[in-house]
Design an enzyme around this catalytic site. Structure first.
Site, PDB file in Angstrom:
ATOM      1  N   HIS A  90     -12.617   3.477   0.193  1.00 31.59           N
ATOM      2  CA  HIS A  90     -12.619   2.550   1.334  1.00 31.59           C
ATOM      3  C   HIS A  90     -13.439   1.302   1.001  1.00 31.59           C
ATOM      4  O   HIS A  90     -13.926   0.613   1.900  1.00 31.59           O
ATOM      5  CB  HIS A  90     -13.246   3.164   2.612  1.00 31.59           C
ATOM      6  CG  HIS A  90     -12.425   4.220   3.284  1.00 31.59           C
ATOM      7  ND1 HIS A  90     -13.005   5.226   4.028  1.00 31.59           N
ATOM      8  CD2 HIS A  90     -11.096   4.417   3.338  1.00 31.59           C
ATOM      9  CE1 HIS A  90     -12.054   5.999   4.508  1.00 31.59           C
ATOM     10  NE2 HIS A  90     -10.877   5.541   4.104  1.00 31.59           N
TER      11      HIS A  90
ATOM     12  N   ASP B 128      -6.138  13.568  15.879  1.00 32.79           N
ATOM     13  CA  ASP B 128      -6.229  12.250  16.508  1.00 32.79           C
ATOM     14  C   ASP B 128      -7.303  12.287  17.599  1.00 32.79           C
ATOM     15  O   ASP B 128      -7.318  13.190  18.444  1.00 32.79           O
ATOM     16  CB  ASP B 128      -4.876  11.870  17.124  1.00 32.79           C
ATOM     17  CG  ASP B 128      -4.850  10.413  17.548  1.00 32.79           C
ATOM     18  OD1 ASP B 128      -4.088   9.644  16.955  1.00 32.79           O
ATOM     19  OD2 ASP B 128      -5.626  10.041  18.467  1.00 32.79           O
ATOM     20  N   PHE B 129      -8.174  11.306  17.572  1.00 31.74           N
ATOM     21  CA  PHE B 129      -9.303  11.295  18.513  1.00 31.74           C
ATOM     22  C   PHE B 129      -8.879  11.218  19.968  1.00 31.74           C
ATOM     23  O   PHE B 129      -9.565  11.720  20.846  1.00 31.74           O
ATOM     24  CB  PHE B 129     -10.248  10.138  18.173  1.00 31.74           C
ATOM     25  CG  PHE B 129     -11.564  10.650  17.693  1.00 31.74           C
ATOM     26  CD1 PHE B 129     -11.786  10.851  16.348  1.00 31.74           C
ATOM     27  CD2 PHE B 129     -12.572  10.989  18.581  1.00 31.74           C
ATOM     28  CE1 PHE B 129     -12.983  11.366  15.893  1.00 31.74           C
ATOM     29  CE2 PHE B 129     -13.775  11.504  18.141  1.00 31.74           C
ATOM     30  CZ  PHE B 129     -13.983  11.688  16.792  1.00 31.74           C
TER      31      PHE B 129
ATOM     32  N   GLU C 174      -7.903  -4.495   5.815  1.00 28.93           N
ATOM     33  CA  GLU C 174      -7.832  -4.287   4.365  1.00 28.93           C
ATOM     34  C   GLU C 174      -6.737  -5.148   3.746  1.00 28.93           C
ATOM     35  O   GLU C 174      -6.879  -5.618   2.613  1.00 28.93           O
ATOM     36  CB  GLU C 174      -7.603  -2.801   4.072  1.00 28.93           C
ATOM     37  CG  GLU C 174      -8.865  -1.986   4.324  1.00 28.93           C
ATOM     38  CD  GLU C 174      -8.622  -0.495   4.440  1.00 28.93           C
ATOM     39  OE1 GLU C 174      -8.078  -0.069   5.482  1.00 28.93           O
ATOM     40  OE2 GLU C 174      -8.959   0.233   3.510  1.00 28.93           O
TER      41      GLU C 174
ATOM     42  N   ARG D  11      -2.795  -2.111  -3.179  1.00 30.29           N
ATOM     43  CA  ARG D  11      -3.971  -1.266  -2.980  1.00 30.29           C
ATOM     44  C   ARG D  11      -3.860  -0.097  -3.959  1.00 30.29           C
ATOM     45  O   ARG D  11      -2.871   0.623  -3.956  1.00 30.29           O
ATOM     46  CB  ARG D  11      -3.995  -0.731  -1.548  1.00 30.29           C
ATOM     47  CG  ARG D  11      -5.127   0.227  -1.344  1.00 30.29           C
ATOM     48  CD  ARG D  11      -5.134   0.797   0.042  1.00 30.29           C
ATOM     49  NE  ARG D  11      -6.305   1.616   0.209  1.00 30.29           N
ATOM     50  CZ  ARG D  11      -6.299   2.798   0.816  1.00 30.29           C
ATOM     51  NH1 ARG D  11      -5.199   3.271   1.348  1.00 30.29           N
ATOM     52  NH2 ARG D  11      -7.402   3.493   0.922  1.00 30.29           N
TER      53      ARG D  11
ATOM     54  N   HIS E 295     -17.011   3.379   8.485  1.00 29.46           N
ATOM     55  CA  HIS E 295     -15.544   3.227   8.548  1.00 29.46           C
ATOM     56  C   HIS E 295     -15.000   4.558   9.056  1.00 29.46           C
ATOM     57  O   HIS E 295     -14.946   5.547   8.334  1.00 29.46           O
ATOM     58  CB  HIS E 295     -15.006   2.904   7.149  1.00 29.46           C
ATOM     59  CG  HIS E 295     -13.505   2.853   7.088  1.00 29.46           C
ATOM     60  ND1 HIS E 295     -12.799   1.686   6.889  1.00 29.46           N
ATOM     61  CD2 HIS E 295     -12.568   3.829   7.208  1.00 29.46           C
ATOM     62  CE1 HIS E 295     -11.500   1.939   6.888  1.00 29.46           C
ATOM     63  NE2 HIS E 295     -11.333   3.250   7.085  1.00 29.46           N
TER      64      HIS E 295
ATOM     65  N   GLY F 231      -9.921   2.797  13.045  1.00 26.69           N
ATOM     66  CA  GLY F 231      -9.323   3.288  14.297  1.00 26.69           C
ATOM     67  C   GLY F 231     -10.299   3.902  15.283  1.00 26.69           C
ATOM     68  O   GLY F 231     -10.351   3.503  16.457  1.00 26.69           O
TER      69      GLY F 231
ATOM     70  N   ASN G 293       0.870  -1.174   0.000  1.00 22.28           N
ATOM     71  CA  ASN G 293       0.000   0.000   0.000  1.00 22.28           C
ATOM     72  C   ASN G 293       0.907   1.223   0.000  1.00 22.28           C
ATOM     73  O   ASN G 293       1.447   1.603   1.036  1.00 22.28           O
ATOM     74  CB  ASN G 293      -0.868  -0.054   1.269  1.00 22.28           C
ATOM     75  CG  ASN G 293      -1.826   1.124   1.383  1.00 22.28           C
ATOM     76  OD1 ASN G 293      -1.796   2.036   0.551  1.00 22.28           O
ATOM     77  ND2 ASN G 293      -2.654   1.102   2.411  1.00 22.28           N
TER      78      ASN G 293
HETATM   79  P1  ADP Z   1      -6.263   5.438   8.662  1.00 24.15           P
HETATM   80  O1  ADP Z   1      -7.430   6.147   8.058  1.00 24.15           O
HETATM   81  O2  ADP Z   1      -5.016   6.269   8.686  1.00 24.15           O
HETATM   82  O3  ADP Z   1      -6.067   4.005   8.196  1.00 24.15           O
HETATM   83  P2  ADP Z   1      -7.020   4.246  11.205  1.00 24.15           P
HETATM   84  O4  ADP Z   1      -8.187   3.455  10.789  1.00 24.15           O
HETATM   85  O5  ADP Z   1      -5.795   3.558  11.651  1.00 24.15           O
HETATM   86  O6  ADP Z   1      -6.649   5.373  10.168  1.00 24.15           O
HETATM   87  O7  ADP Z   1      -7.501   5.235  12.361  1.00 24.15           O
HETATM   88  C1  ADP Z   1      -6.629   6.165  12.907  1.00 24.15           C
HETATM   89  C2  ADP Z   1      -7.369   7.007  13.911  1.00 24.15           C
HETATM   90  O8  ADP Z   1      -8.006   6.155  14.890  1.00 24.15           O
HETATM   91  C3  ADP Z   1      -6.418   7.872  14.733  1.00 24.15           C
HETATM   92  O9  ADP Z   1      -6.205   9.106  14.116  1.00 24.15           O
HETATM   93  C4  ADP Z   1      -7.173   8.028  16.017  1.00 24.15           C
HETATM   94  O10 ADP Z   1      -7.950   9.210  15.924  1.00 24.15           O
HETATM   95  C5  ADP Z   1      -8.121   6.862  16.101  1.00 24.15           C
HETATM   96  N1  ADP Z   1      -7.817   5.980  17.223  1.00 24.15           N
HETATM   97  C6  ADP Z   1      -6.894   5.009  17.281  1.00 24.15           C
HETATM   98  N2  ADP Z   1      -6.903   4.410  18.492  1.00 24.15           N
HETATM   99  C7  ADP Z   1      -7.851   5.027  19.235  1.00 24.15           C
HETATM  100  C8  ADP Z   1      -8.335   4.886  20.566  1.00 24.15           C
HETATM  101  N3  ADP Z   1      -7.851   3.970  21.375  1.00 24.15           N
HETATM  102  N4  ADP Z   1      -9.335   5.705  20.945  1.00 24.15           N
HETATM  103  C9  ADP Z   1      -9.838   6.638  20.122  1.00 24.15           C
HETATM  104  N5  ADP Z   1      -9.420   6.815  18.867  1.00 24.15           N
HETATM  105  C10 ADP Z   1      -8.443   6.035  18.423  1.00 24.15           C
END
Ligand code: ADP
Length: 397
Positions: free
Chosen positions: A179, A281-282, A383, A90, A207, A329, A9
């Protein structure tokens, strides 16, 4: 090792890769090349319990892959002799041409490059990654798995923008959706987990990662999704705005004197949660909210408001909904997002169980109450495994 698939990817400055055993559904090894083209490049790799790291400038994608292969060899895994059955790539945009996994020939590669006009941030990087991987493994079939493919079934009303039809046709302007590999994989997992025929289920899949999208799937067929011509449309994301009034673009062009690249950067990289709160980031957003930061609270509320709007839309699109599934995530980890997205919908037969929702398990699970008419689930996406399986199936493994 025989019959394994190497999944690649490649992004604009990174390459994620995983060696997958598609039959067992496990990753044998994985790695990440980062900061390609910068002085401080980095490769991190894992094979079983062995970890490897390389630091230093990495000129381009081809060099990144060459170094990654050399690191694998050092770790006792010679990918040139490992009996790899296929390399699965991908590819973000398949346009109107590609809607199923496709063995990459010179013509296919040229077509993927041509589609760069629709995905200028993604397809060029995918092409470079394919060329680099083909150089490393020239005698293995390379397969492209497209992020848009699952949504080629969108019915005309869902895929058509209400703009001048001639202009749209001339420039490929329609809704493609992204996605798709994740939405397809997760909806399949839901059916399997519930022991149901996918053809019987109407599903909403959310997603929610750094990028975020929603889909409506009727009997295994995608009928709507939130991303459109590009992955910018739809939900509020980490750094992308999702839906906005297109008039904003003209307004800012005229009154803020932003050129098209500046607007692209604004909407793709400096908007969404980051634009509203300063963080994308959440976990950081949650810390800011807990410390009383008002911008972070507003960012969260805007995120949830948009998400609920799409859930509402897809409940009506589908008419009858059997499952709502959170993945990626944020979807897999943020219990507060799941609870707030579906709060107060008991009248629609949607009831999240707080204890089930709060459990921290990284496996497919139901989080709705037994009384809930709609089954709400959390299902981890994968994925890489989906790409590995699609590639293996195509080359007959
Ligand atoms: P991508 O779109 O880059 O593939 P991911 O599916 O890996 O992303 O999701 C990344 C996001 O998931 C991070 O930016 C973060 O906001 C969120 N995340 C990851 N772990 C946690 C957690 N434990 N609690 C809340 N949010 C999380």
């Amino acid at each position: 090792m025989k019959d394994s698939v190497l999944v690649v990817n490649s992004g604009s400055s990174s390459i994620k890769y995983q060696l997958v055993d598609p039959a067992a559904g496990v990753a044998i090894a994985s790695g990440l090349v980062e900061r390609i083209g910068e002085p401080d490049g980095r490769i991190t790799q894992r094979h079983g319990d062995r970890e490897g790291e390389h630091r230093g400038a990495i000129a381009d994608h081809a060099e990144g892959l060459r170094l990654a292969f050399a690191m694998f060899t050092e770790a006792g895994l010679d990918l040139h002799r490992a009996g790899i059955a296929a390399v699965g790539h991908r590819v973000v945009h398949g346009g109107e041409v590609f809607y199923r996994p496709t063995v990459i020939t010179d013509e296919v590669l040229a077509e993927i490059a041509r589609l760069s006009s629709l995905a200028p941030l993604h397809n060029p990087a995918n092409v470079i990654g394919i060329v680099g991987a083909m150089r490393e493994l020239p005698n293995v079939p390379h397969v492209a798995v497209f992020d848009t493919a699952f949504f080629h079934t969108l019915p005309a009303p869902a895929r058509t923008y209400a703009i001048d039809a001639e202009v749209a046709r001339a420039h490929g302007v329609r809704r493609y959706g992204f996605h798709g590999t994740s939405h397809e994989y997760v909806s399949g997992q839901v059916a399997q987990f519930l022991g149901r025929d996918p053809g019987e289920l109407n599903q909403i899949v959310l997603h929610l990662g750094n990028g975020a999208s929603a889909s409506a799937i009727a009997g295994g067929v995608a009928v709507d999704t939130s991303m459109g011509l590009t992955p910018l449309e739809g939900l509020v994301m980490g750094t992308r705005s999702g839906d906005i009034d297109p008039g904003i673009v003209m307004h800012l062009r005229r009154s803020a004197d932003l050129d098209i690249d500046a607007l692209d950067e604004l909407l793709n990289r400096r908007s969404g949660l980051k634009g509203l709160s300063g963080v994308n980031d959440f976990r950081e957003l949650r810390r800011l909210i807990d410390s009383g930061d008002e911008s972070a609270t507003l960012a969260y509320d805007v995120y949830i408001h948009r998400l609920r709007k799409y859930i509402g839309a897809y409940l009506v699109t589908l008419g009858r909904v059997d499952t709502i599934t959170f993945t990626a995530g944020v979807g897999e980890n943020a219990a507060d997002v799941r609870a707030d997205a579906l709060a107060g919908l008991e009248g629609l037969g949607i009831e999240v169980d707080p204890a089930r929702n709060g459990a921290k398990e990284h496996v497919a699970r139901v989080i709705s109450t037994d009384a809930s008419r709609v089954t709400v689930l959390v299902v981890p996406t994968d994925e890489e495994l989906a790409i590995a399986r699609a590639s293996a199936a195509l080359v007959g493994v």
